[in-house]
Write an enzyme that holds these catalytic residues in place. Structure first.
Site, PDB file in Angstrom:
ATOM      1  N   LYS A 124      10.953   8.852  -6.964  1.00  0.00           N
ATOM      2  CA  LYS A 124      10.751   8.322  -5.776  1.00  0.00           C
ATOM      3  C   LYS A 124      10.469   6.970  -5.611  1.00  0.00           C
ATOM      4  O   LYS A 124      10.830   6.149  -4.830  1.00  0.00           O
ATOM      5  CB  LYS A 124       9.917   9.187  -4.938  1.00  0.00           C
TER       6      LYS A 124
ATOM      7  N   GLN B 202       3.036  15.433  -2.631  1.00  0.00           N
ATOM      8  CA  GLN B 202       3.620  16.259  -3.808  1.00  0.00           C
ATOM      9  C   GLN B 202       3.649  17.715  -4.012  1.00  0.00           C
ATOM     10  O   GLN B 202       2.178  17.828  -4.297  1.00  0.00           O
ATOM     11  CB  GLN B 202       3.808  15.455  -4.980  1.00  0.00           C
TER      12      GLN B 202
ATOM     13  N   ASP C 242       8.934  14.469   4.803  1.00  0.00           N
ATOM     14  CA  ASP C 242       9.197  15.736   4.201  1.00  0.00           C
ATOM     15  C   ASP C 242       9.868  16.791   5.125  1.00  0.00           C
ATOM     16  O   ASP C 242      10.454  17.756   4.661  1.00  0.00           O
ATOM     17  CB  ASP C 242       8.105  16.347   3.004  1.00  0.00           C
TER      18      ASP C 242
HETATM   19  N1  GUN Z   1       7.976  19.108  -4.899  1.00  0.00           N
HETATM   20  C1  GUN Z   1       9.410  19.809  -5.346  1.00  0.00           C
HETATM   21  N2  GUN Z   1      10.319  18.947  -4.347  1.00  0.00           N
HETATM   22  C2  GUN Z   1       9.440  18.573  -3.294  1.00  0.00           C
HETATM   23  C3  GUN Z   1       9.682  17.848  -2.262  1.00  0.00           C
HETATM   24  O1  GUN Z   1      10.757  17.667  -1.703  1.00  0.00           O
HETATM   25  N3  GUN Z   1       8.545  17.662  -1.386  1.00  0.00           N
HETATM   26  C4  GUN Z   1       7.487  17.491  -2.001  1.00  0.00           C
HETATM   27  N4  GUN Z   1       6.437  17.398  -1.107  1.00  0.00           N
HETATM   28  N5  GUN Z   1       7.048  18.108  -2.868  1.00  0.00           N
HETATM   29  C5  GUN Z   1       8.021  18.689  -3.756  1.00  0.00           C
END
Ligand code: GUN
Length: 280
Positions: free
Chosen positions: A52, A96, A119
């Site tokens: 990211k 996350q 998200d």
């Molecule tokens: N953990 C694995 N995939 C994701 C996601 O798309 N968003 C978040 N916040 N955590 C994750």
């Protein structure tokens, strides 16, 4: 033989478009910024967060990372989120997952300002999706819809079957397919005679997290098969939920793992950050 849906290439194209958009926004004094919170150390999360951060860098989105101790108290996590909600320079907040068990992840997601919820996990955004209002849509499902659109796969009136009912993928994707006028069925761990249902799918999505769960005998000839699974096999290799080798012989379109849905998730997150900056 089926057409391979190249998520890696498509994600790159989206990222290039976003980069150009961010250049224009920056000239107007708008500087999109994403804040990512990670609690404790989880190897997979570290890789996701790095990806990211790299994507932000490439596009010109500012990135601020908050690495919290695994023993952090819930009230301290909430107070960090509140602080980020109030900060004018931040357009997107991402917590996350997973986070340590002593913390309530739902409470934490709900504390994020829904206008910064890139998200798409906040109840307001989930509700907006359910009633077909504009909001932030969870990134993986949004990425799947984008893939279908880019490959001119019309879902209207088609029978879509989604295997998996998670809040992050299965449920929002079913909602998006429904909003696009597909006839949607959701299958899950308690579904009986699953093969009879998946066999009817014009569009079959596997999002349950079990390697090679979808075998050729579960797929109708000519179906579009979307594999959302990210699993590691015994050799540590990344594999999806679909038995790719056999299913690709009868599908009309299929996504590979890796290089399918995965890269689309990050691209859609970036798109959500840019959208949030523009809305503000
Ligand atoms: N953990 C694995 N995939 C994701 C996601 O798309 N968003 C978040 N916040 N955590 C994750």
């Amino acid at each position: 033989m089926s057409v391979l849906i190249n998520g890696k290439e498509l994600a790159q194209k989206i990222r290039l478009g976003l980069k150009e958009e961010v250049e224009v926004l920056t000239k107007q004094g708008i500087n999109p910024k994403l804040a990512v919170i990670m609690v404790g150390s989880d190897k997979a999360s570290e890789v996701y967060v790095r990806n990211k951060s790299k994507a932000c860098n490439e596009i010109g989105i500012a990135f601020e990372e908050f690495l919290l101790d695994e023993n952090i108290k819930m009230e301290d996590l909430l107070s960090l989120i509140k602080g980020l909600n109030a900060r004018d320079d931040i357009n997107g907040i991402l917590l996350q997952s997973p986070i340590p068990k002593h913390l309530d992840i739902r409470q934490a997601f709900n504390a994020i300002d829904y206008k910064k919820d890139v998200d798409g996990f906040h109840p307001v955004n989930v509700g907006k999706l359910a009633i077909g209002e504009e909001g932030f849509v969870s990134c993986t499902p949004a990425g799947v819809m984008k893939m279908l659109e880019e490959y001119n796969i019309n879902v209207e009136g088609k029978r879509a079957v989604v295997i998996g009912r998670s809040n992050i993928v299965g449920k929002p994707l079913s909602q998006l397919l429904l909003n696009a006028n597909a006839t949607v069925t959701i299958c899950h761990s308690r579904t009986q005679n699953i093969k009879e249902i998946t066999k009817q799918a014009d569009i079959l999505v596997a999002a349950l997290g079990k390697p090679k769960f979808v075998t050729a005998d579960m797929v109708k000839e000519g179906a579009v098969v979307i594999d959302v699974g990210i699993n590691r096999n015994e050799e540590g290799k990344l594999v999806g939920d679909v038995d790719f080798e056999n299913v690709e012989k009868l599908a009309s379109y299929i996504t590979p793992v890796p290089g399918g849905v995965g890269p689309m998730t990050v691209a859609m997150l970036m798109a959500n950050v840019v959208k949030s900056a523009k809305l503000k």
